[in-house]
Scaffold this active site. Structure first.
Site, PDB file in Angstrom:
ATOM      1  N   ASP A 277       0.861  -1.167   0.000  1.00 45.97           N
ATOM      2  CA  ASP A 277       0.000   0.000   0.000  1.00 45.97           C
ATOM      3  C   ASP A 277       0.910   1.234   0.000  1.00 45.97           C
ATOM      4  OD1 ASP A 277      -3.216   0.458   1.615  1.00 45.97           O
ATOM      5  OD2 ASP A 277      -2.157   1.692   0.151  1.00 45.97           O
TER       6      ASP A 277
HETATM    7  C1  GLC Z   1      -4.399   4.073  -0.361  1.00 42.16           C
HETATM    8  C2  GLC Z   1      -5.262   2.901   0.024  1.00 42.16           C
HETATM    9  C3  GLC Z   1      -5.280   1.792  -0.987  1.00 42.16           C
HETATM   10  C4  GLC Z   1      -5.088   2.363  -2.383  1.00 42.16           C
HETATM   11  C5  GLC Z   1      -3.695   2.959  -2.453  1.00 42.16           C
HETATM   12  C6  GLC Z   1      -3.413   3.590  -3.823  1.00 42.16           C
HETATM   13  O1  GLC Z   1      -3.725   4.564   0.754  1.00 42.16           O
HETATM   14  O2  GLC Z   1      -5.016   2.315   1.302  1.00 42.16           O
HETATM   15  O3  GLC Z   1      -6.528   1.108  -0.837  1.00 42.16           O
HETATM   16  O4  GLC Z   1      -5.236   1.329  -3.348  1.00 42.16           O
HETATM   17  O5  GLC Z   1      -3.474   3.918  -1.443  1.00 42.16           O
HETATM   18  O6  GLC Z   1      -4.236   4.690  -4.005  1.00 42.16           O
END
Ligand code: GLC
Length: 754
Positions: A277
């Site tokens: 993430d």
């Molecule tokens: C965010 C979220 C995740 C998302 C990622 C990219 O913090 O936790 O669900 O896919 O970043 O945007």
């Protein structure tokens, strides 16, 4: 596809820094700037330092020039240009992967995932994902960070809106359907995108519903509640997985070899790419499990994180770790090879643009067919929570007052609406005007959806509209900015100004004898007794998506019946949280949820929810007969493993109009090696009946449906007695019918729900 041998040959030509770059995912801003200046003249050593917070990533230009993937947005022309510019300067001509969050639609936005959970319809979820993929691929994207497979019982957590509810079994059906919708039959298909299931695992168990906070999950809960949807997504072929920000048994997911290698790959059979993430690898430092970015890279690699999103531990640390013999080169190679395999499955080595096509993008994005599909989906997700006959609105009504902040609001998309635009939405009052004529619909918002104080003039206009109306639609709800990531709330209730407005409207309507239908916009279960106690009808619209305004009008006017059923319990009070259908019996069971006689529960209030899992009304009524079972036990003499018990029930439409009911099956294992839930949701069938029509509905119960993780964490079934219940919700079930399992399933090693 160029095939494994060619991929391995490519891998063998990559330098350590190029491998580190391939395992790095960066925001588009990095590429736009660096590629515009052509290949890095200084060997790429200089740190590329964009203005703002991205600067402290200390990303080197050479990393950008060899990066593996882009976290960004859509746009066929722009992504084609970016891919061409990147490949023009790339030494090894390895195409970029373009990934983003297409969670419930790209530009045509569908109801939020929790609302899609209310459809109890895998085919609908699959078709919505397919449309989203079609728009995303035409717009240049290769991967979506969806489906979100998290399990959550806590509406204080803002991201409950991205889940499909409190049933691990239903979550699995819908996660698999979403993966199949996104990926289609072949990732190389120009209308397919790869699905990234997330957030593996246990993120939805954050303590107190507090975003990013600690979790304390037993292995049994992890396996029984949090993993089933991921297992279903793996079995459906999910090509990527995203480890969670949060902990599993004290270890951040991005640093847990047990979670990512032993469980995800070893037990569950996942063979795809793991992508961290946003910044989660660098966050191992504040988590306190890494002293610096080098150790963070070392631990993430050892855990099995293939792609590092938006931090630079791999980019700046992997090569030095390899030199210092603190990273296993084989683990670096396996990570990079998985990334290359994904690109090959998408056909990027033959066509780096995949589905990116400006003409097709123009033809499919927000096309009439997609908008119509969104409108249909919204009606199938809306849940009629209460109705004294106020709905559907009578055609003869002369004047309808649509009041409250959602009367003329266009922010109907909810969290993570990707390219969706509020201006694509038709507000509820306008949708009703288009159907009934402007002279019959008066709108008066009264207050905003956030916390702005109730304006006396606004309130006066509302009350004037109410007094002049034959019926009132009270359109209220939380603001979409209050849902989704980093939107946990201690108090999942309506903002005070809206509660005051609702009270005034309900008082005035009651004085005038005018019926009030409340329409609730929400991305989570809200505690709204003030609406349920006093409005004649309460329709949960969720955040219904691009065509949600028209869909709500379709339902209010009776052209569509609300087909949704609650995928998550709605609490009676915030203090009850968590409340859910599959509670364990306790050693002091309580039927009414009060603890007066020293039973489980509270003294001041029942633990029973205001609205139960599976609840939802239609515009007609149904009668359920007593269920019956076709045999007393599983395995009769000489039967094979495919034997089954059949529970059946007669359902009749006892009301004035054709309607739909969702017949639901729940099971209970009465005695086992561990305490088992009072109710486990295990089956449903949507039945549409004309007035007076009756249908017999049957559910097949076979041995795999009775399996669980026993006291030794083996996934088994145990012989014993079971009860089956049927009904229109977890709170309205038949008396049980009994059956037995005479012989359990052979022992199996501990492991996933397979
Ligand atoms: C965010 C979220 C995740 C998302 C990622 C990219 O913090 O936790 O669900 O896919 O970043 O945007």
């Amino acid at each position: 596809m160029i095939g494994e041998a060619a991929l391995r040959a490519l891998l063998s030509r990559m330098t350590p820094d190029e491998k580190a770059a391939q395992a790095t995912q960066l925001y588009e801003a990095f590429f736009d700037a660096v590629l515009a200046e052509g290949a890095p003249a200084d060997g790429g050593g200089a740190v590329f330092d964009p203005t703002g917070p991205l600067g402290d990533l200390r990303i080197r230009r050479a990393t950008v020039a060899a990066a593996g993937s882009v976290l960004g947005s859509s746009g066929a022309a722009r992504l084609r240009r970016l891919q061409d510019a990147y490949l023009a300067q790339s030494r090894l001509k390895i195409p970029l992967l373009f990934m983003t969050d297409v969670i419930h639609g790209l530009r045509t936005v569908f109801p939020v995932p929790l609302a899609l959970g209310a459809s109890f319809d895998p085919a609908l979820v699959r078709s919505c994902a397919r449309i989203a993929a079609t728009e995303a691929a035409a717009s240049g994207l290769h991967v979506t960070f969806a489906p979100m497979c998290d399990f959550c019982r806590d509406p204080r957590w803002g991201r409950i809106t991205e889940t499909t509810g409190e049933s691990p079994w239903l979550n699995g059906l819908l996660a698999a359907a979403a993966v199949r919708g996104y990926q289609g039959g072949d990732l190389a298909d120009p209308s397919s995108v790869a699905a990234c299931m997330k957030h593996f695992a246990g993120y939805g168990a954050v303590e107190g519903g507090r975003e990013y906070d600690e979790t304390d999950i037993s292995e049994r809960s992890l396996r029984a509640l949090h993993l089933p949807a991921f297992q279903a997504a793996v079995d459906a072929g999910a090509a990527l997985a995203m480890p969670a920000f949060t902990l599993v048994d004290g270890v951040p997911a991005a640093a847990s070899p047990w979670l990512l290698r032993t469980v995800l790959r070893g037990e569950m059979g996942f063979a795809g790419v793991t992508v961290s993430d946003w910044g989660a690898v660098a966050e191992l430092i504040p988590h306190g499990v890494a002293a610096d970015r080098g150790e963070a890279a070392e631990k993430a690699l050892r855990a099995g994180v293939d792609v590092e999103m938006m931090s630079s531990c791999y980019a700046n640390g992997l090569a030095p770790l390899l030199l210092a013999d603190r990273a296993d080169p084989a683990q670096v190679d396996e990570a990079v090879l998985r990334i290359l395999r994904l690109k090959d499955r998408l056909g990027l080595f033959e066509d780096p643009h995949h589905g990116a096509d400006e003409a097709r993008e123009k033809a499919v994005v927000l096309c009439d067919a997609h908008r119509a599909a969104s409108r249909d989906a919204a009606a199938r997700c809306m849940v009629l929570l209460a109705n004294d006959g106020t709905l559907p609105l009578r055609p003869a009504l002369r004047r309808i007052a649509v009041v409250g902040p959602y009367a003329e609001a266009a922010h109907l998309l909810g969290a993570w609406a990707c390219d969706g635009r509020d201006e694509d939405c038709v507000p509820l009052a306008e949708a009703l005007r288009r159907r009934l004529g402007a002279d019959r619909v008066v709108a008066a918002p009264g207050c905003a959806a956030l916390d702005e104080a109730l304006d006396p003039d606004g309130l006066a206009a509302v009350l004037a509209a109410v007094r002049a109306a034959d019926a009132v639609v009270l359109a209220v709800g939380e603001h979409p900015s209050r849902t989704g990531e980093a939107a946990s709330r201690t108090d999942p209730v309506l903002p005070a100004p809206q509660r005051a407005l609702a009270d005034a409207v309900l008082d005035a309507a009651r004085a005038a004898g005018t019926p009030v239908a409340a329409v609730l916009y929400a991305g989570r279960p809200l505690v709204v007794p003030e609406l349920d106690d006093r409005a004649g009808a309460l329709l949960l619209a969720w955040f219904p998506g691009t065509a949600g305004g028209e869909a709500a009008a379709d339902v209010l006017l009776g052209d569509r019946e609300p087909e949704g059923r609650l995928p998550a319990s709605f609490p009676e009070s915030v203090g009850q949280i968590p409340v859910h259908h599959d509670r364990l019996p306790s050693g002091r069971p309580s039927a009414d949820g009060f603890s007066n006689g020293y039973q489980v529960g509270y003294r001041d209030r029942s633990f029973l929810p205001r609205f139960a899992f599976g609840h939802g009304l239609s515009y007609t009524t149904f009668a359920y007969g007593a269920p019956s079972v076709d045999r007393p036990a599983l395995w009769q003499e000489g039967e094979g493993a495919d034997a089954a018990v059949t529970v059946s029930v007669a359902v009749a439409n006892t009301g004035p109009r054709t309607g739909t009911t969702l017949v639901q099956l729940y099971l209970r294992d009465l005695v086992a090696s561990v305490s088992r839930p009072l109710l486990s949701f295990r089956g449903f069938e949507r039945v549409r009946l004309a007035p007076g029509q009756t249908r017999r509905v049957s559910f097949r119960i076979d041995e795999p449906m009775l399996r669980f993780h026993d006291d030794r964490m083996r996934f088994v079934s145990e012989p014993g007695d079971f009860h089956a219940f049927v009904g229109p919700s977890a709170a309205r079930l038949s008396d049980p019918v009994a059956f037995a399992l005479r012989a359990g399933r052979p022992d199996r090693a501990a492991g996933g729900a397979r």
